[in-house]
Motif scaffolding. Structure first.
Motif, PDB file in Angstrom:
ATOM      1  N   GLN A   1       0.816  -1.216   0.000  1.00  0.00           N
ATOM      2  CA  GLN A   1       0.000   0.000   0.000  1.00  0.00           C
ATOM      3  C   GLN A   1       0.851   1.267   0.000  1.00  0.00           C
ATOM      4  OE1 GLN A   1      -2.922  -0.145   3.175  1.00  0.00           O
ATOM      5  NE2 GLN A   1      -3.210  -2.356   2.881  1.00  0.00           N
ATOM      6  N   TRP A   2       2.138   1.131   0.237  1.00  0.00           N
ATOM      7  CA  TRP A   2       3.013   2.294   0.274  1.00  0.00           C
ATOM      8  C   TRP A   2       3.378   2.736  -1.137  1.00  0.00           C
ATOM      9  CZ3 TRP A   2       6.864  -0.353   4.156  1.00  0.00           C
ATOM     10  CH2 TRP A   2       6.267  -0.417   5.420  1.00  0.00           C
ATOM     11  N   GLN A   3       3.594   4.027  -1.285  1.00  0.00           N
ATOM     12  CA  GLN A   3       4.090   4.562  -2.550  1.00  0.00           C
ATOM     13  C   GLN A   3       5.601   4.760  -2.519  1.00  0.00           C
ATOM     14  OE1 GLN A   3       1.717   8.114  -3.174  1.00  0.00           O
ATOM     15  NE2 GLN A   3       0.109   6.946  -4.197  1.00  0.00           N
ATOM     16  N   TRP A   4       6.098   5.191  -1.361  1.00  0.00           N
ATOM     17  CA  TRP A   4       7.529   5.460  -1.212  1.00  0.00           C
ATOM     18  C   TRP A   4       8.063   4.813   0.067  1.00  0.00           C
ATOM     19  CZ3 TRP A   4      11.008   7.442  -4.471  1.00  0.00           C
ATOM     20  CH2 TRP A   4      10.566   8.246  -5.542  1.00  0.00           C
ATOM     21  N   LEU A   5       9.168   4.089  -0.073  1.00  0.00           N
ATOM     22  CA  LEU A   5       9.894   3.525   1.072  1.00  0.00           C
ATOM     23  C   LEU A   5      11.321   4.058   1.044  1.00  0.00           C
ATOM     24  CD1 LEU A   5      10.297   1.532   3.455  1.00  0.00           C
ATOM     25  CD2 LEU A   5      10.862  -0.222   1.744  1.00  0.00           C
ATOM     26  N   HIS A   6      11.731   4.646   2.152  1.00  0.00           N
ATOM     27  CA  HIS A   6      13.123   5.102   2.303  1.00  0.00           C
ATOM     28  C   HIS A   6      13.899   4.030   3.045  1.00  0.00           C
ATOM     29  CE1 HIS A   6      16.578   7.239   3.969  1.00  0.00           C
ATOM     30  NE2 HIS A   6      16.362   8.198   3.102  1.00  0.00           N
ATOM     31  N   LEU A   7      15.079   3.708   2.551  1.00  0.00           N
ATOM     32  CA  LEU A   7      15.923   2.722   3.241  1.00  0.00           C
ATOM     33  C   LEU A   7      17.386   3.117   3.120  1.00  0.00           C
ATOM     34  CD1 LEU A   7      16.775   1.256   0.448  1.00  0.00           C
ATOM     35  CD2 LEU A   7      14.948  -0.348   0.989  1.00  0.00           C
ATOM     36  N   PHE A   8      18.179   2.619   4.054  1.00  0.00           N
ATOM     37  CA  PHE A   8      19.616   2.859   4.041  1.00  0.00           C
ATOM     38  C   PHE A   8      20.307   1.736   3.274  1.00  0.00           C
ATOM     39  CE2 PHE A   8      18.495   0.376   7.744  1.00  0.00           C
ATOM     40  CZ  PHE A   8      19.471  -0.607   7.815  1.00  0.00           C
ATOM     41  N   LEU A   9      21.462   2.035   2.711  1.00  0.00           N
ATOM     42  CA  LEU A   9      22.288   0.996   2.103  1.00  0.00           C
ATOM     43  C   LEU A   9      23.312   0.536   3.139  1.00  0.00           C
ATOM     44  CD1 LEU A   9      22.764   2.400  -1.522  1.00  0.00           C
ATOM     45  CD2 LEU A   9      21.012   0.850  -0.619  1.00  0.00           C
ATOM     46  N   PRO A  10      23.557  -0.773   3.235  1.00  0.00           N
ATOM     47  CA  PRO A  10      24.286  -1.313   4.388  1.00  0.00           C
ATOM     48  C   PRO A  10      25.777  -1.002   4.375  1.00  0.00           C
ATOM     49  CG  PRO A  10      23.842  -3.047   2.792  1.00  0.00           C
ATOM     50  CD  PRO A  10      23.103  -1.832   2.311  1.00  0.00           C
ATOM     51  N   LEU A  11      26.284  -0.743   5.563  1.00  0.00           N
ATOM     52  CA  LEU A  11      27.726  -0.636   5.788  1.00  0.00           C
ATOM     53  C   LEU A  11      28.200  -2.027   6.201  1.00  0.00           C
ATOM     54  CD1 LEU A  11      30.264   1.083   5.980  1.00  0.00           C
ATOM     55  CD2 LEU A  11      29.600   1.717   8.304  1.00  0.00           C
ATOM     56  N   GLN A  12      28.725  -2.767   5.245  1.00  0.00           N
ATOM     57  CA  GLN A  12      28.999  -4.185   5.472  1.00  0.00           C
ATOM     58  C   GLN A  12      30.064  -4.416   6.527  1.00  0.00           C
ATOM     59  OE1 GLN A  12      29.776  -5.610   1.468  1.00  0.00           O
ATOM     60  NE2 GLN A  12      27.620  -6.130   1.179  1.00  0.00           N
ATOM     61  N   LYS A  13      31.047  -3.526   6.623  1.00  0.00           N
ATOM     62  CA  LYS A  13      32.131  -3.747   7.581  1.00  0.00           C
ATOM     63  C   LYS A  13      31.640  -3.646   9.031  1.00  0.00           C
ATOM     64  CE  LYS A  13      33.909   1.021   7.573  1.00  0.00           C
ATOM     65  NZ  LYS A  13      35.070   1.871   7.220  1.00  0.00           N
ATOM     66  N   ARG A  14      30.433  -3.102   9.218  1.00  0.00           N
ATOM     67  CA  ARG A  14      29.846  -3.049  10.564  1.00  0.00           C
ATOM     68  C   ARG A  14      28.676  -4.011  10.701  1.00  0.00           C
ATOM     69  NH1 ARG A  14      30.024   3.043  13.174  1.00  0.00           N
ATOM     70  NH2 ARG A  14      32.288   3.257  13.163  1.00  0.00           N
ATOM     71  N   ASN A  15      28.552  -4.934   9.749  1.00  0.00           N
ATOM     72  CA  ASN A  15      27.513  -5.975   9.805  1.00  0.00           C
ATOM     73  C   ASN A  15      26.108  -5.391   9.924  1.00  0.00           C
ATOM     74  OD1 ASN A  15      29.306  -8.035   9.469  1.00  0.00           O
ATOM     75  ND2 ASN A  15      29.267  -8.747  11.587  1.00  0.00           N
ATOM     76  N   GLU A  16      25.851  -4.296   9.213  1.00  0.00           N
ATOM     77  CA  GLU A  16      24.492  -3.759   9.187  1.00  0.00           C
ATOM     78  C   GLU A  16      23.570  -4.694   8.421  1.00  0.00           C
ATOM     79  OE1 GLU A  16      24.984   1.048   9.656  1.00  0.00           O
ATOM     80  OE2 GLU A  16      24.616   0.255   7.649  1.00  0.00           O
ATOM     81  N   PRO A  17      22.274  -4.631   8.689  1.00  0.00           N
ATOM     82  CA  PRO A  17      21.319  -5.450   7.930  1.00  0.00           C
ATOM     83  C   PRO A  17      21.472  -5.207   6.432  1.00  0.00           C
ATOM     84  CG  PRO A  17      20.224  -4.401   9.782  1.00  0.00           C
ATOM     85  CD  PRO A  17      21.592  -3.810   9.722  1.00  0.00           C
ATOM     86  N   ASP A  18      21.430  -6.285   5.666  1.00  0.00           N
ATOM     87  CA  ASP A  18      21.596  -6.183   4.219  1.00  0.00           C
ATOM     88  C   ASP A  18      20.257  -5.803   3.586  1.00  0.00           C
ATOM     89  OD1 ASP A  18      22.282  -6.269   1.599  1.00  0.00           O
ATOM     90  OD2 ASP A  18      22.780  -8.399   1.549  1.00  0.00           O
ATOM     91  N   THR A  19      20.036  -4.512   3.425  1.00  0.00           N
ATOM     92  CA  THR A  19      18.784  -4.023   2.865  1.00  0.00           C
ATOM     93  C   THR A  19      18.655  -4.314   1.370  1.00  0.00           C
ATOM     94  OG1 THR A  19      19.852  -1.864   2.640  1.00  0.00           O
ATOM     95  CG2 THR A  19      18.431  -2.205   4.575  1.00  0.00           C
ATOM     96  N   TRP A  20      19.724  -4.785   0.737  1.00  0.00           N
ATOM     97  CA  TRP A  20      19.610  -5.199  -0.669  1.00  0.00           C
ATOM     98  C   TRP A  20      18.618  -6.356  -0.804  1.00  0.00           C
ATOM     99  CZ3 TRP A  20      20.787  -2.362  -4.636  1.00  0.00           C
ATOM    100  CH2 TRP A  20      21.760  -1.377  -4.504  1.00  0.00           C
ATOM    101  N   ASN A  21      18.385  -7.102   0.266  1.00  0.00           N
ATOM    102  CA  ASN A  21      17.329  -8.131   0.257  1.00  0.00           C
ATOM    103  C   ASN A  21      15.971  -7.512  -0.042  1.00  0.00           C
ATOM    104  OD1 ASN A  21      17.885 -11.044   1.096  1.00  0.00           O
ATOM    105  ND2 ASN A  21      19.240  -9.902   2.450  1.00  0.00           N
ATOM    106  N   VAL A  22      15.691  -6.381   0.590  1.00  0.00           N
ATOM    107  CA  VAL A  22      14.420  -5.688   0.369  1.00  0.00           C
ATOM    108  C   VAL A  22      14.390  -5.091  -1.037  1.00  0.00           C
ATOM    109  CG1 VAL A  22      12.949  -3.786   1.137  1.00  0.00           C
ATOM    110  CG2 VAL A  22      14.172  -5.187   2.829  1.00  0.00           C
ATOM    111  N   ILE A  23      15.473  -4.433  -1.414  1.00  0.00           N
ATOM    112  CA  ILE A  23      15.530  -3.750  -2.710  1.00  0.00           C
ATOM    113  C   ILE A  23      15.328  -4.739  -3.850  1.00  0.00           C
ATOM    114  CG2 ILE A  23      17.046  -2.465  -4.278  1.00  0.00           C
ATOM    115  CD1 ILE A  23      18.433  -1.413  -1.602  1.00  0.00           C
ATOM    116  N   ARG A  24      16.065  -5.834  -3.829  1.00  0.00           N
ATOM    117  CA  ARG A  24      15.968  -6.814  -4.927  1.00  0.00           C
ATOM    118  C   ARG A  24      14.598  -7.479  -4.940  1.00  0.00           C
ATOM    119  NH1 ARG A  24      21.469  -8.177  -3.050  1.00  0.00           N
ATOM    120  NH2 ARG A  24      22.939  -7.106  -4.437  1.00  0.00           N
TER     121      ARG A  24
END
Length: 202
Positions: free
Chosen positions: A47-70
């Motif tokens: 139902q959303w039109q726009w979702l804002h997300l961060f791109l992960p900083l891998q060296k700090r083991n941030e959540p891999d938001t590319w899962n959502v993007i892809r």
């Protein structure tokens, strides 16, 4: 167990970052998939039109938001995505649409950012967003979060329209702490936090 004594952001940041850095790459990837599954299961993403997300900083083991993007791109959902770019003042963010053809470059912290372009990465303003996926290290039961301490996201979230959902992502499968001791008046609380095991609503 929930911690009963209020804890400072610095203590929570240090402890959570150490626990996160102890995860190996495969574990971060596995947990990131669960975060994406919980997002699409528990929130009205379609139902959303726009979702804002961060791109992960891998060296700090941030959540891999590319899962959502892809997933969004692969399912050809009508949802449009945007991601931030740190500005030269070192204190503010601008936001640009993220498309399959968007060119990325790394900033000084090693985070991928869109190269602004009217066609492949047009600017998007905070009032557009229906939901924002927010990076964090810890969160308390009131939805107050601990990040890296730069204040970027609090300044950005304060610019979003009322009703925007602020959803933290945490690869650490932990309960919120009871209370963060040093919350500031400018801190903007989350509306929810997703962990691999469950979703916390605030």
């Amino acid at each position: 167990m929930l911690g009963l004594e209020p804890k400072t952001k610095a203590d929570l940041r240090r402890a959570a970052l150490a626990r996160r850095l102890a995860l190996d790459d495969d574990e971060v990837a596995r947990r990131s998939i669960k975060l994406r599954e919980n997002l699409f299961r528990q929130f009205p993403v379609a139902q959303w039109q726009w979702l804002h997300l961060f791109l992960p900083l891998q060296k700090r083991n941030e959540p891999d938001t590319w899962n959502v993007i892809r997933w969004v791109w692969g399912e050809e959902l009508p949802l449009r995505l945007a991601t931030p770019v740190v500005q030269p003042d070192g204190a503010s963010l601008k936001h640009y649409e993220l498309l399959p053809e968007t060119q990325l470059t790394q900033n000084r912290w090693g985070i991928d950012e869109p190269v602004p372009d009217p066609t492949t990465a047009p600017e998007v303003f905070p009032a557009a967003f229906d939901a924002v996926l927010v990076p964090l290290l810890a969160v308390d039961r009131m939805g107050q979060r601990v990040g890296y301490g730069g204040g970027f996201y609090d300044r950005f979230l304060a610019q979003c329209r009322p009703g925007t959902q602020f959803i933290g992502l945490n690869v650490l499968d932990e309960q919120p702490v009871e209370r963060i001791a040093d919350v500031l008046p400018t801190d903007v609380p989350l509306t929810a936090c997703i962990t691999p095991g469950r979703v916390w609503q605030f």
